[in-house]
Structures are given as structure tokens and as C-alpha cells.
Design a protein around this motif. Structure first.
Motif, mmCIF file in Angstrom:
data_model
loop_
_atom_site.group_PDB
_atom_site.id
_atom_site.type_symbol
_atom_site.label_atom_id
_atom_site.label_comp_id
_atom_site.label_asym_id
_atom_site.label_seq_id
_atom_site.Cartn_x
_atom_site.Cartn_y
_atom_site.Cartn_z
ATOM 1 N N ILE A 119 121.051 37.296 -4.103
ATOM 2 C CA ILE A 119 121.446 36.534 -5.123
ATOM 3 C C ILE A 119 121.291 37.368 -6.276
ATOM 4 N N ALA A 120 120.654 38.216 -6.597
ATOM 5 C CA ALA A 120 120.415 39.001 -7.650
ATOM 6 C C ALA A 120 121.763 39.964 -7.957
ATOM 7 N N SER A 121 122.356 40.311 -6.721
ATOM 8 C CA SER A 121 123.384 41.321 -6.741
ATOM 9 C C SER A 121 124.758 40.846 -6.596
ATOM 10 N N HIS A 122 124.790 39.352 -5.997
ATOM 11 C CA HIS A 122 126.245 39.056 -5.496
ATOM 12 C C HIS A 122 126.486 37.553 -6.346
ATOM 13 N N LEU A 123 127.673 37.286 -6.408
ATOM 14 C CA LEU A 123 127.959 36.096 -6.865
ATOM 15 C C LEU A 123 129.234 35.394 -5.780
ATOM 16 N N CYS A 124 128.851 34.032 -5.307
ATOM 17 C CA CYS A 124 129.831 33.593 -4.539
ATOM 18 C C CYS A 124 130.224 32.343 -5.184
ATOM 19 N N GLU A 125 131.433 32.114 -4.991
ATOM 20 C CA GLU A 125 132.225 30.781 -5.806
ATOM 21 C C GLU A 125 133.122 30.279 -4.563
ATOM 22 N N ASP A 126 133.507 28.848 -4.832
ATOM 23 C CA ASP A 126 134.327 28.058 -3.889
ATOM 24 C C ASP A 126 135.607 28.521 -4.228
ATOM 25 N N VAL A 127 136.456 28.543 -3.188
ATOM 26 C CA VAL A 127 137.881 28.584 -3.165
ATOM 27 C C VAL A 127 138.518 27.776 -2.127
ATOM 28 N N ARG A 138 131.641 38.488 -4.486
ATOM 29 C CA ARG A 138 131.514 39.712 -4.875
ATOM 30 C C ARG A 138 130.318 40.205 -5.605
ATOM 31 N N SER A 139 130.139 41.505 -5.530
ATOM 32 C CA SER A 139 129.010 42.029 -6.398
ATOM 33 C C SER A 139 129.022 41.653 -7.738
ATOM 34 N N LYS A 140 127.879 41.613 -8.420
ATOM 35 C CA LYS A 140 127.683 41.347 -10.021
ATOM 36 C C LYS A 140 128.111 42.572 -10.515
ATOM 37 N N ALA A 141 127.727 43.629 -10.182
ATOM 38 C CA ALA A 141 127.845 45.000 -10.820
ATOM 39 C C ALA A 141 129.480 45.453 -10.620
ATOM 40 N N ASP A 142 129.973 45.786 -11.759
ATOM 41 C CA ASP A 142 131.445 46.473 -11.549
ATOM 42 C C ASP A 142 131.091 47.909 -10.763
ATOM 43 N N ILE A 143 132.096 47.909 -9.849
ATOM 44 C CA ILE A 143 132.326 49.328 -9.201
ATOM 45 C C ILE A 143 133.640 49.660 -9.566
ATOM 46 N N ALA A 144 134.022 50.390 -10.734
ATOM 47 C CA ALA A 144 135.145 50.648 -11.156
ATOM 48 C C ALA A 144 135.765 51.524 -10.115
ATOM 49 N N PRO A 145 137.121 51.538 -10.029
ATOM 50 C CA PRO A 145 138.066 50.624 -10.504
ATOM 51 C C PRO A 145 138.292 49.227 -9.793
#
Length: 182
Positions: A119-127, A138-145
Motif C-alpha cells: 500500500i505504501a508504493s502502489h495505488l489501485c483504482e476501480d475500472v 500502478r506504482s505511486k512513484a513516477d518511473i519516467a517516462p
């Protein structure tokens, strides 16, 4: 002269009777009353850091009972068969774009599916995919690009999961919408 006395007229009416045949009411078997099953994705905390997502279904299907087609023009789908792991089995499919980019889709029975995430590093949403519920993580941290996305959804015969390293989740959602239960 002889007198005759009139005899009184006795009226004897026969009572009208109606014969009633008694019949037993038709036998009925009472169906047991069951509460409806709450279906859908459920999420529970495994420990302070991890969550687990599972799916509760009203009906279970085996891998043999479901077949899929892929309807995206110019793309191909290869059935890679059933792969058994330590805790579950997945029926894998390889989807290839016209540019030869590949995506693996893993189909699980409802009972075999689970997804753990931190939960500290991922965000899950309903689709919603083809009118059915799903989750996009998805991961909360941006992994550019781009980011690593995990998409899983109720495909009508189980849960299908795929991952992708993309700039947006749109390619995964587009693929999911064309993976159709026959």
C-alpha cells in the motif's frame, strides 16, 4: 254416508346435497432461503504493509469451460495454454500488436485469483471493462517516462490480469476491451 277425512299432506323435501371431494393441497417443496451472495472484488489487509485483492463469484468456471477470442484488428493472440504454479493455475495468452509489441494475459478462475500489493508504493483504482468490474494498479512513484500498470478484471468466466510498461493505461484497457469470452 261415509266421511273420509283428508289426510294431511306431508311434504318431504329431500335436502339438496353437494358432494365435496376433499383433496390434499398439492405438495410443495420449500426451497431453502439463501441470502444473495455479494459478488465482486474484495480487499483485505494482510499486514501493516500489504493488501490482498480477491474476487467472490456466484458461479465458478473451470479453465476448460471458457474460451476467448481477441477482436482487435491487426493484432494476434496466441493461446499458450495452462500453466500451473505453486498456489494457482493460469491460462496464458500472448497478444502481439502490429508493431510486434507483446502483452501476456493470464486468465485465472475466480477461486484461484488473488493480487497482493504494497500500500505504501502502489495505488489501485476501480475500472470498468466491457461493463464488468476491474482494478487498475500502478506504482505511486513516477518511473519516467512510463509506469508499470497492472490491470485485472472480471471477464465473465474468471479474472484476467495483464501488466505493461506504458505512458498511460490506455493500451492495456484497449486490449482488455477486445479480449472477449465466447
Amino acid at each position: 254416508m261415509t266421511e273420509t277425512a283428508a289426510l294431511p299432506v306431508i311434504s318431504a323435501e329431500m335436502p339438496q346435497t353437494t358432494t365435496v371431494m376433499e383433496t390434499a393441497p398439492p405438495e410443495t417443496t420449500a426451497e431453502p432461503v439463501t441470502e444473495p451472495i455479494e459478488t465482486g472484488f474484495t480487499e483485505e489487509m494482510q499486514d501493516k504493509e500489504m493488501h490482498r485483492i480477491t474476487f467472490v463469484a456466484a458461479q465458478q468456471y473451470s479453465h476448460d469451460e471458457v474460451n476467448y477470442t481477441f477482436t482487435l484488428d491487426g493484432w494476434t493472440m496466441e493461446d499458450q495454454g495452462l500453466v500451473s504454479g505453486e498456489q494457482s493455475a493460469a491460462h496464458n495468452f500472448l497478444v502481439t500488436s502490429p508493431e510486434q509489441k507483446t502483452y501476456q494475459l493470464s486468465h485465472f478462475t475466480y477461486a484461484e485469483f488473488y493480487f497482493n500489493y504494497r500500500i505504501a508504493s502502489h495505488l489501485c483504482e476501480d475500472v470498468t471493462i466491457n461493463g464488468r468490474s476491474g482494478k487498475l494498479c500502478r506504482s505511486k512513484a513516477d518511473i519516467a517516462p512510463a509506469q508499470i500498470f497492472v490491470l485485472f478484471w472480471d471477464d465473465g468466466g474468471g479474472i484476467t490480469l495483464m501488466t505493461g510498461y506504458e505512458e498511460s493505461p490506455d493500451p492495456l484497457i484497449g486490449i482488455a476491451e477486445h479480449f472477449i469470452l465466447n
